[in-house]
Motif scaffolding. Structure first.
Motif, mmCIF file in Angstrom:
data_model
loop_
_atom_site.group_PDB
_atom_site.id
_atom_site.type_symbol
_atom_site.label_atom_id
_atom_site.label_comp_id
_atom_site.label_asym_id
_atom_site.label_seq_id
_atom_site.Cartn_x
_atom_site.Cartn_y
_atom_site.Cartn_z
ATOM 1 N N TYR A 234 80.621 31.137 15.697
ATOM 2 C CA TYR A 234 80.335 32.568 15.671
ATOM 3 C C TYR A 234 78.840 32.819 15.812
ATOM 4 O O TYR A 234 78.390 33.657 16.594
ATOM 5 C CB TYR A 234 80.845 33.143 14.350
ATOM 6 N N PHE A 235 78.060 32.040 15.072
ATOM 7 C CA PHE A 235 76.616 32.233 15.093
ATOM 8 C C PHE A 235 76.007 31.830 16.433
ATOM 9 O O PHE A 235 75.113 32.501 16.940
ATOM 10 C CB PHE A 235 75.959 31.448 13.952
ATOM 11 N N LEU A 236 76.478 30.746 17.012
ATOM 12 C CA LEU A 236 75.926 30.331 18.307
ATOM 13 C C LEU A 236 76.182 31.406 19.359
ATOM 14 O O LEU A 236 75.305 31.720 20.176
ATOM 15 C CB LEU A 236 76.544 29.001 18.740
ATOM 16 N N SER A 237 77.374 32.007 19.332
ATOM 17 C CA SER A 237 77.662 33.067 20.308
ATOM 18 C C SER A 237 76.835 34.314 20.004
ATOM 19 O O SER A 237 76.296 34.947 20.908
ATOM 20 C CB SER A 237 79.157 33.407 20.320
ATOM 21 N N LYS A 238 76.703 34.673 18.720
ATOM 22 C CA LYS A 238 75.925 35.863 18.360
ATOM 23 C C LYS A 238 74.437 35.658 18.677
ATOM 24 O O LYS A 238 73.759 36.587 19.106
ATOM 25 C CB LYS A 238 76.104 36.189 16.878
ATOM 26 N N PHE A 239 73.949 34.453 18.451
ATOM 27 C CA PHE A 239 72.547 34.181 18.766
ATOM 28 C C PHE A 239 72.313 34.279 20.271
ATOM 29 O O PHE A 239 71.281 34.781 20.717
ATOM 30 C CB PHE A 239 72.132 32.796 18.269
ATOM 31 N N ALA A 240 73.270 33.801 21.043
ATOM 32 C CA ALA A 240 73.132 33.900 22.499
ATOM 33 C C ALA A 240 73.077 35.365 22.907
ATOM 34 O O ALA A 240 72.292 35.769 23.757
ATOM 35 C CB ALA A 240 74.299 33.192 23.191
#
Length: 521
Positions: free
Chosen positions: A159-165
């Motif tokens: 979730y965080f990797l996608s949100k950070f992207a």
């Protein structure tokens, strides 16, 4: 993931908390802050769980022996690395130093984490103590082990990797390939057994999805070994953490290195390659560099101005005799001229191209261009392969290429993006596998605007272009339209539109005139 009383999921609460760091650190920085803390919390929860087990088994005297933790794939944490220590000191002014010490200590005590964790990262950022303490409080409330079947930490990472992207926006966030694209690649090439390699592995998403694919199809994780290389030092650490936290063993080399100039696996022959190289990478080598590199043997040297064909030939050179690769490239690679044309012609003549699948626009957070999934296969001959939940009776596909056009497929995601649902991916993979196997003869049909099985002669006739629209039939939906009727309808619509505009204009002029500010046109 379970929702809290306020209706938000754990990862959403964490995201809100992480966002409080905005203003004090850049988005590209705070992902490392948040993900490092989540890693420590998870590692600490696992450590405490194992410690309780040892005590329950009457082995209290072994609770400080590293081997009793590593034998269960648990990281041993000295006192200063444990979450309880961090939480107790979270309001102290030197909390950044305490976190850095915790990360450094856990890395020193666990060989598998060598080079994985940020070094003096928190101290260098100059974070506000209150904001860091608030984030630690939020993470403290997450029980990372409460539902082991659901991989809570893995989901938070994802979730965080996608949100950070998303947060980093266009031109950044290169480390993240959307999950549905990675799933599509895995379902297409089926990485069940052997060596899996990603030459530009980013945060390791291809490997994570490969393991999920194996689990979902009742395969055995021990049947695969993982190799990856990543250029950016910070992303290399992110990949190591991402894999370590999920218990995935991988060889990512000693440090982050350039795949072209410092290939860390020169002798590797991989059974599966999954990759999302940088799109249209310029100046990837100097004009005099790599001109006689063995990876281009039998082909022209890829041009300096674009690395697309450098990546293709690098991956071709890494495939085993039955190896298959699935990778994403910008659409320009389908029809480029010059040396790119010569290389493309040769890999088609060499029977390497298995499928070309064009994807919808707006699938990536970092660019809205339409991209293509290439499937390269070193062995397109007839053979039988047993896989965990099926048997593939491959027919000979030599001198054939499957083209698929998925530009009208998918579903909206995060308002302006497109993603594939699980059902989409199953349907696309079924089409591909039906075409590959002996089912082809009874069950495969060319479908307008979706798929087409092209022969070598057809591709040669198109001068070795791999643009799918040159092969897949286009449906002209306008051919049955009554032109006069359509034009009369448009005339009526525009008449009403122009009348409305004229009326609005008159009313506006009237208002200004009444206010004493007459507009003269």
């Amino acid at each position: 993931m379970a929702k809290q009383k306020n209706g938000k999921r754990d990862e959403e609460i964490l995201w809100d908390s992480a966002n409080k760091l905005r203003g004090s650190v850049e988005p590209s920085e705070y992902k490392h802050v948040v993900l490092s803390l989540i890693f420590l919390k998870f590692a600490s929860d696992k450590f405490e769980e194992r410690k309780k087990e040892l005590i329950a088994e009457g082995k209290e005297k072994y609770t400080d022996m590293v081997e009793f933790y590593t034998m269960r794939n648990v990281f041993y944490l000295p006192e200063e690395s444990r979450w309880s220590h961090i939480k107790k000191n979270s309001k102290q002014s030197n909390i950044a130093l305490i976190v850095d010490t915790a990360l450094s200590t856990v890395e020193k005590n666990n060989a598998a984490l060598k080079g994985a964790l940020p070094d003096n990262y928190f101290s260098r950022l100059g974070l506000e103590t209150s904001k860091l303490a608030a984030l630690i409080d939020t993470i403290s409330n997450i029980d990372t082990l409460k539902d082991k079947e659901r991989d809570i930490v893995g989901k938070v990472y994802e979730y965080f990797l996608s949100k950070f992207a998303l947060a980093e926006g266009k031109g950044k966030g290169e480390f993240y390939t959307p999950k549905s694209i990675v799933n599509l690649i895995a379902e297409m090439i089926e990485p069940y057994k052997g060596k899996i390699y990603d030459p530009c592995c980013g945060s390791g998403g291809m490997f994570v999805q490969s393991m999920k694919f194996i689990d979902a199809h009742k395969g055995n994780r021990k049947d695969v070994s993982i190799y990856g290389q990543e250029l950016t030092a910070a992303t290399y650490k992110l990949a190591k953490m991402n894999l370590a936290i999920r218990g995935i063993s991988a060889n990512l080399g000693e440090i982050g290195k350039d795949t072209f100039l410092n290939d860390q696996f020169p002798d590797l022959k991989a059974d599966y390659i999954m990759a999302n190289p940088p799109f249209n990478q310029k100046d990837w080598r100097a004009g005099t560099e790599l001109t006689s590199d063995p990876r281009w043997n039998g082909y022209e040297t890829p041009p300096v101005g674009n690395a697309n064909y450098g990546w293709i030939l690098h991956m071709v050179s890494k495939l085993s005799e039955n190896g298959v690769a699935g990778f994403i490239l910008a659409n320009g690679a389908l029809s480029g001229g010059g040396d790119e044309y010569k290389i493309r012609k040769k890999i088609i003549e060499n029977n390497l191209v298995e499928a070309i699948i064009i994807l919808p626009q707006n699938m990536f957070y970092t660019t809205n261009i339409s991209v293509t999934l290439w499937i390269i296969n070193k062995n397109k001959k007839e053979r039988v392969v047993n896989i965990p939940d099926s048997t593939r009776e491959y027919r000979s596909r030599e001198k054939e290429v499957l083209f698929m056009d998925l530009r009208q497929e998918g579903e909206p995601f995060e308002k302006k993006y497109i993603q594939f649902h699980e059902d989409h991916i199953k349907r696309f993979a079924r089409t591909f596998h039906t075409w590959q196997t002996k089912q082809f003869h009874d069950e495969f049909d060319n479908v307008p605007e979706y798929c087409y099985s092209a022969t070598f002669d057809e591709i040669k006739a198109k001068d070795f272009s791999l643009v799918p629209s040159k092969y897949i039939e286009f449906v002209n939906r306008d051919e049955d339209i009554d032109f006069d009727e359509k034009m009369r309808s448009l005339k009526d619509d525009f008449t009403e539109l122009l009348k409305g505009e004229e009326k609005s204009k008159a009313e506006l002029l009237k208002v200004f005139k009444e206010l004493g500010y007459e507009i003269e046109l």
